[in-house]
Design a protein around this motif. Structure first.
Motif, PDB file in Angstrom:
ATOM      1  N   TRP A 119      37.164  41.593  47.839  1.00 16.79           N
ATOM      2  CA  TRP A 119      37.022  40.726  46.664  1.00 16.79           C
ATOM      3  C   TRP A 119      36.183  41.337  45.555  1.00 16.79           C
ATOM      4  O   TRP A 119      36.603  41.320  44.402  1.00 16.79           O
ATOM      5  CB  TRP A 119      36.459  39.366  47.073  1.00 16.79           C
TER       6      TRP A 119
ATOM      7  N   GLY B  65      37.539  45.463  45.156  1.00 19.03           N
ATOM      8  CA  GLY B  65      38.987  45.512  45.018  1.00 19.03           C
ATOM      9  C   GLY B  65      39.527  44.586  43.943  1.00 19.03           C
ATOM     10  O   GLY B  65      40.092  45.038  42.938  1.00 19.03           O
ATOM     11  N   PHE B  66      39.343  43.297  44.133  1.00 16.43           N
ATOM     12  CA  PHE B  66      39.918  42.315  43.222  1.00 16.43           C
ATOM     13  C   PHE B  66      39.285  42.378  41.833  1.00 16.43           C
ATOM     14  O   PHE B  66      39.982  42.367  40.815  1.00 16.43           O
ATOM     15  CB  PHE B  66      39.785  40.915  43.826  1.00 16.43           C
ATOM     16  N   SER B  67      37.946  42.457  41.756  1.00 24.23           N
ATOM     17  CA  SER B  67      37.311  42.478  40.433  1.00 24.23           C
ATOM     18  C   SER B  67      37.600  43.779  39.691  1.00 24.23           C
ATOM     19  O   SER B  67      37.749  43.780  38.464  1.00 24.23           O
ATOM     20  CB  SER B  67      35.795  42.223  40.527  1.00 24.23           C
ATOM     21  N   SER B  68      37.705  44.896  40.402  1.00 25.10           N
ATOM     22  CA  SER B  68      38.060  46.160  39.738  1.00 25.10           C
ATOM     23  C   SER B  68      39.488  46.111  39.206  1.00 25.10           C
ATOM     24  O   SER B  68      39.768  46.630  38.117  1.00 25.10           O
ATOM     25  CB  SER B  68      37.898  47.343  40.690  1.00 25.10           C
ATOM     26  N   LEU B  69      40.390  45.500  39.966  1.00 23.30           N
ATOM     27  CA  LEU B  69      41.756  45.335  39.503  1.00 23.30           C
ATOM     28  C   LEU B  69      41.785  44.509  38.214  1.00 23.30           C
ATOM     29  O   LEU B  69      42.474  44.865  37.252  1.00 23.30           O
ATOM     30  CB  LEU B  69      42.608  44.665  40.587  1.00 23.30           C
ATOM     31  N   LEU B  70      41.017  43.422  38.199  1.00 21.26           N
ATOM     32  CA  LEU B  70      40.950  42.599  36.998  1.00 21.26           C
ATOM     33  C   LEU B  70      40.340  43.373  35.828  1.00 21.26           C
ATOM     34  O   LEU B  70      40.854  43.315  34.706  1.00 21.26           O
ATOM     35  CB  LEU B  70      40.140  41.326  37.268  1.00 21.26           C
ATOM     36  N   GLU B  71      39.256  44.095  36.095  1.00 20.29           N
ATOM     37  CA  GLU B  71      38.592  44.867  35.038  1.00 20.29           C
ATOM     38  C   GLU B  71      39.520  45.963  34.529  1.00 20.29           C
ATOM     39  O   GLU B  71      39.637  46.182  33.318  1.00 20.29           O
ATOM     40  CB  GLU B  71      37.277  45.461  35.566  1.00 20.29           C
ATOM     41  N   TRP B  72      40.239  46.615  35.414  1.00 19.62           N
ATOM     42  CA  TRP B  72      41.187  47.664  35.040  1.00 19.62           C
ATOM     43  C   TRP B  72      42.306  47.110  34.157  1.00 19.62           C
ATOM     44  O   TRP B  72      42.797  47.776  33.263  1.00 19.62           O
ATOM     45  CB  TRP B  72      41.760  48.300  36.310  1.00 19.62           C
ATOM     46  N   SER B  73      42.684  45.840  34.399  1.00 21.89           N
ATOM     47  CA  SER B  73      43.761  45.225  33.615  1.00 21.89           C
ATOM     48  C   SER B  73      43.276  44.692  32.269  1.00 21.89           C
ATOM     49  O   SER B  73      44.053  44.092  31.541  1.00 21.89           O
ATOM     50  CB  SER B  73      44.430  44.111  34.418  1.00 21.89           C
TER      51      SER B  73
ATOM     52  N   THR C 112      40.274  42.758  31.763  1.00 24.78           N
ATOM     53  CA  THR C 112      39.354  41.630  31.835  1.00 24.78           C
ATOM     54  C   THR C 112      37.923  42.143  31.660  1.00 24.78           C
ATOM     55  O   THR C 112      37.555  43.143  32.264  1.00 24.78           O
ATOM     56  CB  THR C 112      39.486  40.923  33.209  1.00 24.78           C
TER      57      THR C 112
ATOM     58  N   ALA D 261      35.644  39.388  35.201  1.00 25.97           N
ATOM     59  CA  ALA D 261      36.273  39.910  36.419  1.00 25.97           C
ATOM     60  C   ALA D 261      35.427  39.579  37.644  1.00 25.97           C
ATOM     61  O   ALA D 261      35.944  39.152  38.685  1.00 25.97           O
ATOM     62  CB  ALA D 261      36.470  41.417  36.300  1.00 25.97           C
TER      63      ALA D 261
END
Length: 169
Positions: free
Chosen positions: A115, A118-126, A128, A133
């Protein structure tokens, strides 16, 4: 630990327990199924999450630290503080500190990989913003962390039911 130091520790934990149970009594009937330990956990988690976000912002915006490193440092510091406060004040756990901290390490590492990183980095990369994120990831990780702490890290040996058959914390 000296006698007066021990009584202060117990007294603080008892006051925190009384406070969370007082808040629990204020819940509407349809929310009475929520355990008082969840209220205590939520208060402590929001406090340590504020520490996490403050460290993240400081490291990213002032220190120029890359996001994955900054989110890791903030999460690590906040996780340690959260474990110690929940052990002491909320779950009032006794017993083998090494065993509890070992279990908590497994929970924190899995939570971190899934979470937080993984998840917050994905959001930041997109695209956010870093703080948003992290907050989005925190919503998901919250349920996971409470359940793992309540039932695996600090399990209660004997559950107590009230007169209506509900679990009492």
């Amino acid at each position: 630990m000296g006698s007066s130091e021990s009584s202060r520790t117990t007294s603080a934990a008892e006051r925190y327990n009384a406070f969370t149970h007082g808040v629990h009594r204020l819940l509407p009937t349809w929310l009475s199924w929520i355990p008082a330990t969840w209220i205590g956990w939520a208060i402590l988690s929001l406090t340590t999450f504020a520490l996490d976000i403050a460290l993240l912002s400081l490291l990213v915006h002032v220190g120029g630290v890359p996001y994955p490193v900054a989110v890791s440092i903030g999460f690590g510091v906040a996780s340690i503080v959260n474990f110690l406060l929940n052990r002491w004040l909320n779950f009032r756990a006794e017993g083998d500190f090494a065993k509890q901290s070992g279990k908590q390490s497994v929970v924190v590492i899995s939570n971190y990989l899934l979470w937080v990183l993984g998840f917050s980095s994905l959001l930041e990369w997109s695209g956010t913003p870093p703080e948003v994120a992290r907050i989005c990831a925190a919503v998901v990780e919250g349920l996971y962390m409470y359940l793992m702490m309540r039932f695996w890290v600090f399990p209660r040996r004997h559950s107590v039911l009230d007169h209506e058959g509900r679990l009492v914390d």
